[in-house]
Write an enzyme that holds these catalytic residues in place. Structure first.
Site, short mmCIF file in Angstrom:
data_model
loop_
_atom_site.label_atom_id
_atom_site.label_comp_id
_atom_site.label_asym_id
_atom_site.label_seq_id
_atom_site.Cartn_x
_atom_site.Cartn_y
_atom_site.Cartn_z
N TRP A 130 0.86 -1.20 0.00
CA TRP A 130 0.00 0.00 0.00
C TRP A 130 0.89 1.24 0.00
O TRP A 130 1.82 1.32 0.82
CB TRP A 130 -0.89 -0.04 1.25
CG TRP A 130 -1.77 1.13 1.45
CD1 TRP A 130 -2.53 1.78 0.51
CD2 TRP A 130 -2.02 1.82 2.68
NE1 TRP A 130 -3.23 2.80 1.08
CE2 TRP A 130 -2.92 2.85 2.41
CE3 TRP A 130 -1.56 1.65 3.99
CZ2 TRP A 130 -3.39 3.73 3.39
CZ3 TRP A 130 -2.01 2.51 4.97
CH2 TRP A 130 -2.91 3.54 4.67
N ASP A 211 -0.45 -5.96 9.29
CA ASP A 211 -1.42 -4.89 9.05
C ASP A 211 -2.71 -5.54 8.57
O ASP A 211 -2.73 -6.19 7.52
CB ASP A 211 -0.87 -3.92 7.98
CG ASP A 211 -1.83 -2.76 7.72
OD1 ASP A 211 -2.81 -2.60 8.48
OD2 ASP A 211 -1.59 -2.00 6.75
N LYS A 246 -12.96 -0.06 7.01
CA LYS A 246 -13.68 -0.74 5.93
C LYS A 246 -14.76 -1.66 6.50
O LYS A 246 -15.90 -1.62 6.07
CB LYS A 246 -12.73 -1.57 5.07
CG LYS A 246 -11.34 -1.02 4.93
CD LYS A 246 -11.22 0.10 3.94
CE LYS A 246 -9.89 0.80 4.11
NZ LYS A 246 -9.43 1.57 3.02
C1 LMR Z 1 -6.81 2.74 -0.08
O1 LMR Z 1 -5.86 1.96 -0.11
O2 LMR Z 1 -7.31 3.21 -1.11
C2 LMR Z 1 -7.43 3.12 1.24
O3 LMR Z 1 -6.79 2.46 2.26
C3 LMR Z 1 -7.49 4.59 1.43
C4 LMR Z 1 -6.16 5.24 1.65
O4 LMR Z 1 -6.03 5.94 2.65
O5 LMR Z 1 -5.24 5.07 0.84
#
Ligand code: LMR
Length: 396
Positions: A130, A211, A246
């Site tokens: 991420w 996570d 979520k």
């Molecule tokens: C995402 O990955 O789109 C979500 O977790 C929102 C974010 O804060 O990036």
């Protein structure tokens, strides 16, 4: 003073929402930021949350500060949810935890704590991970390195390469793992792969940092804890960042949990005082509202059952949307085999197409998703899937 600052490019994920809003095409499609959407494109407040809000409104009598640790009912409910009610680590009183301002807050608190333990800590993150993991952990001062995870060419996990890399990390290194519904790829480890990983962690000695932001969106609320629970059952130390954004739909309320599973209750006592002091030094105490709602839901049998059914419904809908997308792409006669989308989990899939094609889809068809080719499956609906598949087919 501030003239020395340079302007930054928009955030790779949140920036998409701003660009989407500005697009005047009435047929635009938003598959960017990871938020759940219903068939009409709305992100509803869950019924269980609405009911909890009514209960909270009737019983809350003060807005006085809560503690840096947060709401104990929330913490206990979340630890049960994550680790299981009868987890030995809980019974043995060796889990330090604080309510955190969202999963992001939890990640940052734990990063700050790792810095207090050792300023030279190296954290290994999956390639890809991420996008916001990088600043959340890196800006705390931790050194980040990547381990191989996903192969875009085959749309599958590079497990052997991952294991080979992690077998060579240092015994004091930290390895960030996605508990379920890997963001951004949707590709999760199998149970057998988790078992191998746990053995490797025990052998090498690295600290797993899990996570978990999508519990319930993969297979079920219980099954999505498989990897985390296996780690906690077999290792002395594990750290966990969890998010309620979520699965409770509490995005803007910023509700999360930071937990440290310690080797005994003495270490837990020290870790608890440190993690509370980290929280006090950054934001003093978490916002109360969202944690109070989760406390009410998890500790009321009928509200909890309602919430579980709502999470199940969101997950099942996303599974259907995956199938619908793959079928529609097939109908368009695309050469590329997109069937891997059906085996991926949670909110995201990688389309495994180059960034140039992602940008072309955005510029020529008003279809918005992250340059990495990550799509938010929940942004698809019966009304836009044909146009989406057509646009992808034309672009490919
Ligand atoms: C995402 O990955 O789109 C979500 O977790 C929102 C974010 O804060 O990036």
């Amino acid at each position: 003073m501030f003239e020395t600052l340079s302007a930054l490019a928009p955030d790779p994920i949140l920036g998409l929402s701003a660009a989407f809003k500005q697009d005047s095409n009435p047929h635009k499609i938003d598959l960017g930021v990871g938020v759940y959407k219903d068939e009409k494109g709305n992100t509803p407040i869950l019924d269980s949350v609405v009911k909890a809000q009514e209960i909270l409104l009737a019983k809350e009598t003060s807005k006085v500060y809560i503690t840096p640790q947060g709401n104990q009912g929330f913490i206990d409910g979340m630890l049960d949810l994550l680790l299981g009610q009868h987890a030995p680590a809980l019974i043995e009183n060796r889990v330090a935890a604080v309510q955190a301002p969202g999963g992001c807050g939890a990640l940052r608190i734990l990063a700050e704590l790792l810095m207090r333990v050792n300023k030279d800590t190296v954290v290994w993150v999956s390639d890809p991970t991420w996008a916001n993991h990088i600043p959340l952990l890196g800006d705390a001062g931790l050194e980040l390195k990547t381990y191989p995870y996903f192969d875009k060419a085959t749309a599958s996990i590079k497990f052997d390469e991952m294991m080979d890399c992690l077998s060579k990390v240092g015994p004091n290194d930290v390895v960030l793992l996605h508990g379920c519904c890997h963001n951004p790829t949707g590709a999760d480890l199998t149970k057998g792969q988790w078992q191998e990983l746990v053995k490797l962690a025990a052998k090498v000695g690295f600290l797993p940092f899990v996570d978990t932001a999508y519990q319930g969106f993969g297979d079920s609320i219980e099954e999505d804890t498989y990897g985390l629970r296996l780690l906690v059952e077999n290792l002395d130390e594990v750290i966990v960042a969890a998010s309620c954004s979520k699965n409770f739909g509490l995005y803007r309320e910023r509700v999360g949990l930071a937990a440290i599973i310690c080797k005994d209750s003495d270490v837990k006592k020290k870790a608890q005082s440190q993690i509370q002091s980290v929280a006090r030094g950054i934001y003093s105490m978490p916002p109360s509202y969202g944690g109070a709602l989760v406390d009410i839901i998890l500790n009321d049998e009928s509200l909890r059952a309602l919430w579980v059914s709502e999470v199940d419904a969101m997950r099942n809908r996303m599974t259907d949307l995956r199938q619908m997308l793959v079928q529609n792409l097939d109908k368009q006669g695309v050469d590329k085999d997109f069937s891997f989308i059906n085996s991926q989990k949670g909110m995201f899939s990688f389309l495994c197409i180059p960034a140039s094609q992602v940008q072309q889809l955005r510029n020529e068809h008003s279809v918005y998703f992250v340059d990495s080719s990550r799509v938010n499956i929940a942004g698809i609906n019966k009304g836009n899937v044909t146009a989406l598949a057509e646009a992808i087919a034309k672009t490919l």
